[in-house]
Design a protein around this motif. Sequence first.
Motif, short mmCIF file in Angstrom:
data_model
loop_
_atom_site.label_atom_id
_atom_site.label_comp_id
_atom_site.label_asym_id
_atom_site.label_seq_id
_atom_site.Cartn_x
_atom_site.Cartn_y
_atom_site.Cartn_z
N LYS A 182 75.78 10.51 14.81
CA LYS A 182 77.00 9.71 14.79
C LYS A 182 77.38 9.34 13.36
O LYS A 182 78.53 9.42 12.95
CB LYS A 182 76.78 8.45 15.63
CG LYS A 182 77.94 8.05 16.49
CD LYS A 182 77.65 6.74 17.18
CE LYS A 182 77.37 6.99 18.64
NZ LYS A 182 77.29 5.76 19.42
N MET A 183 76.36 8.91 12.59
CA MET A 183 76.61 8.52 11.20
C MET A 183 77.07 9.72 10.39
O MET A 183 77.97 9.61 9.54
CB MET A 183 75.33 7.93 10.60
CG MET A 183 75.48 7.41 9.20
SD MET A 183 76.74 6.14 9.05
CE MET A 183 75.91 4.75 9.75
N GLU A 184 76.47 10.89 10.66
CA GLU A 184 76.87 12.10 9.94
C GLU A 184 78.32 12.47 10.26
O GLU A 184 79.10 12.78 9.36
CB GLU A 184 75.93 13.24 10.35
CG GLU A 184 76.01 14.46 9.48
CD GLU A 184 74.98 15.49 9.88
OE1 GLU A 184 75.36 16.68 9.96
OE2 GLU A 184 73.82 15.11 10.10
N ALA A 185 78.69 12.37 11.54
CA ALA A 185 80.08 12.66 11.92
C ALA A 185 81.03 11.65 11.28
O ALA A 185 82.12 12.01 10.80
CB ALA A 185 80.23 12.64 13.43
N LYS A 224 63.28 6.21 21.85
CA LYS A 224 63.64 5.65 20.55
C LYS A 224 64.00 6.77 19.57
O LYS A 224 64.96 6.65 18.79
CB LYS A 224 62.49 4.82 19.99
CG LYS A 224 62.37 3.46 20.59
CD LYS A 224 61.27 2.67 19.91
CE LYS A 224 61.12 1.29 20.54
NZ LYS A 224 60.01 0.53 19.93
N LEU A 225 63.23 7.86 19.61
CA LEU A 225 63.51 9.00 18.73
C LEU A 225 64.87 9.61 19.07
O LEU A 225 65.66 9.94 18.16
CB LEU A 225 62.39 10.03 18.88
CG LEU A 225 62.41 11.19 17.89
CD1 LEU A 225 62.26 10.67 16.48
CD2 LEU A 225 61.32 12.19 18.21
N GLU A 226 65.17 9.76 20.36
CA GLU A 226 66.48 10.31 20.76
C GLU A 226 67.61 9.40 20.28
O GLU A 226 68.63 9.88 19.79
CB GLU A 226 66.54 10.46 22.28
CG GLU A 226 65.75 11.63 22.82
CD GLU A 226 65.84 11.71 24.34
OE1 GLU A 226 66.53 10.87 24.95
OE2 GLU A 226 65.21 12.61 24.91
N ILE A 227 67.41 8.10 20.45
CA ILE A 227 68.46 7.15 20.01
C ILE A 227 68.65 7.24 18.51
O ILE A 227 69.78 7.23 18.01
CB ILE A 227 68.08 5.72 20.47
CG1 ILE A 227 68.20 5.60 21.98
CG2 ILE A 227 68.95 4.69 19.78
CD1 ILE A 227 67.68 4.31 22.54
N ALA A 228 67.53 7.35 17.77
CA ALA A 228 67.64 7.46 16.31
C ALA A 228 68.38 8.74 15.91
O ALA A 228 69.23 8.74 15.01
CB ALA A 228 66.25 7.42 15.68
N GLU A 229 68.05 9.87 16.60
CA GLU A 229 68.74 11.13 16.30
C GLU A 229 70.23 11.02 16.62
O GLU A 229 71.08 11.49 15.87
CB GLU A 229 68.12 12.27 17.10
CG GLU A 229 66.73 12.67 16.62
CD GLU A 229 66.10 13.72 17.50
OE1 GLU A 229 66.72 14.10 18.53
OE2 GLU A 229 64.99 14.16 17.18
N LYS A 230 70.54 10.38 17.75
CA LYS A 230 71.94 10.21 18.15
C LYS A 230 72.68 9.37 17.11
O LYS A 230 73.80 9.70 16.71
CB LYS A 230 71.99 9.55 19.51
CG LYS A 230 73.34 9.55 20.17
CD LYS A 230 73.22 8.98 21.57
CE LYS A 230 74.55 8.99 22.28
NZ LYS A 230 74.45 8.42 23.62
N GLN A 231 72.03 8.30 16.65
CA GLN A 231 72.65 7.45 15.63
C GLN A 231 72.87 8.24 14.33
O GLN A 231 73.90 8.11 13.66
CB GLN A 231 71.77 6.22 15.34
CG GLN A 231 71.73 5.21 16.45
CD GLN A 231 73.02 4.41 16.54
OE1 GLN A 231 73.81 4.40 15.62
NE2 GLN A 231 73.22 3.76 17.67
#
Length: 195
Positions: free
Chosen positions: A136-139, A126-133
């Motif tokens: 993505k949002m930052e990009a 869940k933490l990895e998915i949150a970081e990935k999101q």
Amino acid sequence: PGPFPGLCPGWSPRAVPARGRKTRHDPPSKSKASRVKLPPPVDPEELLVVLERYRQHRLVLSALRAEFRAEVLQQKREERLAAQGSVEEQEEHRRLMAWNDEENARQQRRREERARKEEEEQKRRKLEIAEKQARKMEAFLEEKEKEVLQLQEEAKNFITPENLEARIEECLDNPRNYNFAIDKDGRIVKRTVLS
């Protein structure tokens, strides 16, 4: 006359009763011919509650029966062992039950450890998915900022009511001819002269 002539003079087993229920081959009466039998209405929510309660009741009863059956079997086994006077078997039974309890406790610890590891793995995922999101949002935000900056740069060349006259004068001073033909390589082959 029947088998006992003095008791019931008008009845005999061979006589068909004149009153009472109709046979299955008789048609329905005229007053009941068009009647449609509808089952009584059932509230679906109440039906679900009743079915759930019956299911729980059956589960409780089956658990109680199994418990009582196990008790009875245990008592019979103890009576049989007591009748046989087999102390060795009772001791072996106690020893095996102790081993069984230890094994159950060990398996329980393993299950708890596995559940804890799975929970940690799930948290990590869940933490990895949150970081990935977040990345993505930052990009996405950076891309949108670039688009806004590009639009601001392009807005400098837009025609506004203030610079409309100047742009018209510029276009009249520098005419462009878009009436031309090109070949397969994209070179201009023929162009008409502006009049």
